[in-house]
Design a protein around this motif. Sequence first.
Motif, PDB file in Angstrom:
ATOM      1  N   TRP A  65      71.558  -9.393  47.478  1.00  0.00           N
ATOM      2  CA  TRP A  65      70.759 -10.158  48.231  1.00  0.00           C
ATOM      3  C   TRP A  65      71.087 -11.566  47.945  1.00  0.00           C
ATOM      4  N   GLU A  66      70.498 -12.647  48.806  1.00  0.00           N
ATOM      5  CA  GLU A  66      71.138 -14.212  48.819  1.00  0.00           C
ATOM      6  C   GLU A  66      71.010 -14.666  47.193  1.00  0.00           C
ATOM      7  N   ALA A  67      69.854 -14.066  46.445  1.00  0.00           N
ATOM      8  CA  ALA A  67      69.720 -14.663  45.082  1.00  0.00           C
ATOM      9  C   ALA A  67      70.942 -13.827  44.229  1.00  0.00           C
ATOM     10  N   GLY A 122      76.625  -6.472  54.297  1.00  0.00           N
ATOM     11  CA  GLY A 122      76.035  -7.702  54.958  1.00  0.00           C
ATOM     12  C   GLY A 122      76.922  -8.673  54.598  1.00  0.00           C
ATOM     13  N   GLY A 123      76.485  -9.918  55.049  1.00  0.00           N
ATOM     14  CA  GLY A 123      77.411 -11.280  54.604  1.00  0.00           C
ATOM     15  C   GLY A 123      77.235 -11.707  53.065  1.00  0.00           C
ATOM     16  N   VAL A 124      76.152 -11.122  52.560  1.00  0.00           N
ATOM     17  CA  VAL A 124      76.060 -11.413  51.135  1.00  0.00           C
ATOM     18  C   VAL A 124      77.167 -10.719  50.268  1.00  0.00           C
ATOM     19  N   PRO A 146      84.724 -10.800  59.129  1.00  0.00           N
ATOM     20  CA  PRO A 146      85.928 -10.885  59.201  1.00  0.00           C
ATOM     21  C   PRO A 146      86.494 -12.549  58.786  1.00  0.00           C
ATOM     22  N   SER A 147      85.519 -13.160  58.228  1.00  0.00           N
ATOM     23  CA  SER A 147      85.699 -14.656  57.693  1.00  0.00           C
ATOM     24  C   SER A 147      86.746 -14.496  56.677  1.00  0.00           C
ATOM     25  N   PRO A 148      87.658 -15.508  56.321  1.00  0.00           N
ATOM     26  CA  PRO A 148      88.325 -15.696  55.267  1.00  0.00           C
ATOM     27  C   PRO A 148      87.692 -16.471  54.090  1.00  0.00           C
ATOM     28  N   ARG A 149      86.512 -16.821  54.381  1.00  0.00           N
ATOM     29  CA  ARG A 149      85.488 -17.945  53.272  1.00  0.00           C
ATOM     30  C   ARG A 149      85.015 -17.020  52.470  1.00  0.00           C
ATOM     31  N   THR A 150      85.283 -16.532  51.277  1.00  0.00           N
ATOM     32  CA  THR A 150      84.371 -15.716  50.290  1.00  0.00           C
ATOM     33  C   THR A 150      83.858 -16.690  49.263  1.00  0.00           C
ATOM     34  N   THR A 193      77.772  -4.581  58.323  1.00  0.00           N
ATOM     35  CA  THR A 193      76.658  -3.577  58.637  1.00  0.00           C
ATOM     36  C   THR A 193      75.332  -4.449  59.066  1.00  0.00           C
ATOM     37  N   THR A 194      75.594  -5.650  58.858  1.00  0.00           N
ATOM     38  CA  THR A 194      74.634  -6.415  59.626  1.00  0.00           C
ATOM     39  C   THR A 194      75.184  -7.309  60.788  1.00  0.00           C
ATOM     40  N   VAL A 195      74.150  -8.035  61.644  1.00  0.00           N
ATOM     41  CA  VAL A 195      75.059  -8.660  62.566  1.00  0.00           C
ATOM     42  C   VAL A 195      75.769 -10.105  62.084  1.00  0.00           C
TER      43      VAL A 195
END
Length: 457
Positions: A135-137, A169-171, A204-208, A194-196
């Motif tokens: 989660w975001e947290a 997802g993005g997190v 695909p972003s390089p920014r982890t 698995t999320t939009v």
Amino acid sequence: MNILSTVPTNSSSRELTEKIIESLETAHQQESNTIRVKHSPKYLTSQWYTGYGEITHGDDYRSFEISATFTLKGEVKVVDGVFSFSNRILADLYQSRGRCVAIVDQTVNELYGESLQAYFKHHSIPLETLALRAWEADKTTDTVYEILKFLGKDGSDVSRNEPVLVVGGGVLSDVAGLACALQHRRTPYVMVGTTVVSAIDAGPSPRTCVNGQLFKNSMGAYHPPVLTLVDRSFFRTLSKGHIRNGMAEAIKMGVTDDINLFELLEQYGPQLVETHFGTINCDEELGKIADEIIYKALYSYMKHEGTNMFETYQDRPHAYGHTWSPRYEPSAKLMHGHAVTIGMTFGATLSHKLGWLSAEDRDRIINLCRSLGLSVYHPILEDFDLMMEGQKNMRRKRGDGGLWAPLPKGTIGACDYAQDVSIELLKEAVAEHKAVCSKFPDGGAGQEMYLKDLGLE
Ligand SMILES: NC(=O)c1ccc[n+]([C@@H]2O[C@H](COP(=O)([O-])OP(=O)(O)OC[C@H]3O[C@@H](n4cnc5c(N)ncnc54)[C@H](O)[C@@H]3O)[C@@H](O)[C@H]2O)c1
């Protein structure tokens, strides 16, 4: 001039130079004392990364300069049924490695864990999985450490030539991507979004990254996946709130880079939210349009982000809506997409104020966001100390050479960069934006705009 003639005979530096030249595919002496070192593929550490270097020695043999390039070839594929037995992409990738090490979002594991297991079992590939809450947290260094324990010597002990499979997802893509960046200093990974948001942007972003105390995503590394698989069938189980939230990232590319994408979103956006991107109660035609929108958003994003992976340059249209939001998003506890659409629509008003954009185009951008239930205004914009703090942070993050705030310019589908936004201009633009949004009965609020993650209520 032969490079060897410049090196003292019998010296170790001569031996070294001879050795280098032997192992080179191409080594050429240039006008100066520079050799280009291009290593033979037979010495590759991992099939995923290549590069070459140059070394120039000083005439006195007491100094030298070096430079090196690092080349990464990433692939993004829109696919159907990533865990269908007949889809061999993952099987072909992992069969030769004898196993697959996977990090999976806990909710995704509950929903798709069985399919994942069955897929690898069907292809006789052992699967080692870490399922964790993301989660975001949880975007913290503690989570990254937990993943590192799984990847490291006391866990699955991944090789540097073994792409970790990340599903979520993005997190998850942010924290697991960062853990992969740290494991062996760089371990490749494959992303299944698995999320939009993770399918068309974060995946695909390089920014982890992880979040800082006040600023989102403020600590991290540039480490893109070597392969991103985008399969919208996952969106069937995603909540409508998260579908809507992910639309923001497609809108940003439509506004700044691709008018055609923007128009498709105007025409089909609301239907795509309703049908979870053409996965529920819809005809085949809408499914095709969903794929087209996903592809266009991805292509446009990666055209800019993927070719400038280390943010070496600041002409980054995809940062539209992301100039002030990293500071106000966590303070207002907004979902990422809503924070971005507030930033984008405010940016459209600012652009109009600067004389860059017509009132009609500003309203088109606002109306598209509204038609999808996304937020266009939040009172946090009126906290000018916080906004200026966000701006100061962003200037530093973007190298102190300017603010580099992408804004639509001339027409929808094109952008330029605002370098200076004074406090006076900021206040005037916020007042104007508030006035524009006050015509809406809800003042510009979005549907389900706040984060529901535990710990952030
Ligand atoms: N690195 C980047 O370039 C970049 C770009 C955009 C966004 N981000 C980051 O991405 C994060 C937001 O990502 P997000 O919107 O994917 O949120 P998320 O990762 O929190 O996922 C949203 C929720 O959906 C659940 N979920 C995931 N897939 C599901 C599925 N198929 N079915 C049902 N539930 C599912 C998750 O468990 C979670 O509860 C933010 O932290 C943002 O900063 C990063």
